[in-house]
Design an enzyme around this catalytic site. Structure first.
Site, PDB file in Angstrom:
ATOM      1  N   SER A 233       4.318  -0.440   1.225  1.00  0.00           N
ATOM      2  CA  SER A 233       3.848  -1.335   0.176  1.00  0.00           C
ATOM      3  C   SER A 233       2.393  -1.038  -0.162  1.00  0.00           C
ATOM      4  O   SER A 233       2.075   0.030  -0.683  1.00  0.00           O
ATOM      5  CB  SER A 233       4.063  -2.786   0.600  1.00  0.00           C
ATOM      6  OG  SER A 233       3.803  -3.672  -0.468  1.00  0.00           O
TER       7      SER A 233
ATOM      8  N   HIS B 277       7.582  -7.802  -4.011  1.00  0.00           N
ATOM      9  CA  HIS B 277       8.615  -6.794  -4.279  1.00  0.00           C
ATOM     10  C   HIS B 277       9.909  -7.392  -4.839  1.00  0.00           C
ATOM     11  O   HIS B 277      10.984  -6.806  -4.707  1.00  0.00           O
ATOM     12  CB  HIS B 277       8.888  -5.946  -3.032  1.00  0.00           C
ATOM     13  CG  HIS B 277       7.712  -5.091  -2.660  1.00  0.00           C
ATOM     14  ND1 HIS B 277       7.354  -3.980  -3.380  1.00  0.00           N
ATOM     15  CD2 HIS B 277       6.776  -5.225  -1.684  1.00  0.00           C
ATOM     16  CE1 HIS B 277       6.265  -3.449  -2.847  1.00  0.00           C
ATOM     17  NE2 HIS B 277       5.892  -4.199  -1.829  1.00  0.00           N
TER      18      HIS B 277
END
Length: 308
Positions: free
Chosen positions: A91, A197
């Protein structure tokens, strides 16, 4: 010769005092903190070394703080002449990975982080989102539970064969957690206040995309493994669009690690605070050589093994 891949930590790995020992060993890293202060207008050195857990947990602080600490660890690798053929990040970690691969300069990395953290913080404040890590259950089964729950909740981080994170509306996350508990599975609430996300981050992705159009990107000098595709990223012709999509796309870390294993990488070296990715690699690639570099002790252990 052994093949090394550098891995970069994601949000949630922060802790007070991170990076302090590495800076004392390699004072050249001071220029990283100075760059951060110039571009962000905040004293990242003071926040990393002396900030409280609550301060460091704020998205607008944690993202640049983790990014900075990862670059400090990368600096230690370069000072020791440790070669690497590939990079990957979890990420947020993809931003330090981009710097390590030569996709962006350190300065532009900070500009990206500045806009990303601000957009995500603003989005988080406008939603009632949450995330949980589900342990000991296949990802397909986790997806079925999510589909059975009223409200929006989806798998978003495929971290290891034994761990998948879900994200969505806080009420739906609670219902899903109850379902997992009834199945005898552990569901650990993550210390974030948004559904990262997932589609709930679309406002952040839109704002972020608009702010980064002028930032230049280059072809990677090292293999760059992507959260979005699960493999090596070869098309960098429109990185602003890729990075905006990254905000609302699942993190396919298991696929990335499997691809690295198939490519014959020997040493997996996590650069940044804590050792979250170190644990994920061990659970995914049995028998892999895994190291984390966050302080003097872990650095020396890695140098002894890798330079062996």
């Amino acid at each position: 010769m052994a093949k090394n891949v550098f891995l970069f930590s994601g949000q949630g790995s922060q802790y007070p005092g991170m990076g302090k020992e590495l800076l004392s060993l390699y004072p050249s890293a001071q220029m990283i903190y100075e760059c951060a202060a110039d571009i962000l207008g905040m004293d990242l050195k003071a926040l990393c070394f002396d900030g409280s857990e609550a301060e460091l947990a704020q998205t607008k602080v944690s993202q640049p703080a983790i990014f900075t600490t990862s670059l400090v660890a990368l600096n230690a690798m370069k000072e020791n002449g440790i070669p690497y053929e590939a990079v990957a990040g979890h990420s947020l970690g993809e931003y330090a990975a981009m710097v390590a691969a030569g996709v962006v300069t350190m300065e532009d990395g900070y500009r990206l982080i500045k806009h990303r953290a601000a957009a995500m913080q603003a989005c988080a404040e406008q939603q009632d989102g949450a995330m949980c890590a589900v342990l000991g259950m296949e990802a397909d089964e986790i997806a079925k539970v999510c589909e059975s729950v009223d409200g929006y909740v989806v798998p978003v981080n495929y971290n290891s064969p034994a761990q998948t994170a879900i994200a969505g509306e806080a009420s739906a996350i609670e219902k899903a957690a109850e379902q997992f508990a009834s199945l005898g599975k552990k569901c650990v609430r993550l210390a974030v206040n948004a559904a990262f996300h997932s589609k709930l981050m679309q406002p952040a992705a839109d704002e972020f995309l608009a702010k980064i159009q002028e930032i230049p990107f280059s072809q990677p000098e090292k293999e760059f493994y992507s959260n979005v595709t699960g493999g090596v990223l070869t098309d960098v012709s429109n990185m602003p669009a890729y990075l905006a999509r990254h905000l609302v796309s699942p993190v396919r870390f298991v696929e990335e690690l499997s691809a690295m294993g198939s490519a014959g990488f020997d040493n997996y070296i996590e650069l940044g605070p804590n050792k979250v990715l170190t644990g994920l690699v061990k659970k995914t690639l049995k028998g892999a050589n895994v190291y984390n570099v966050e302080n003097e002790k872990t650095l020396q252990k890695m140098l002894e093994k890798v330079n062996g």
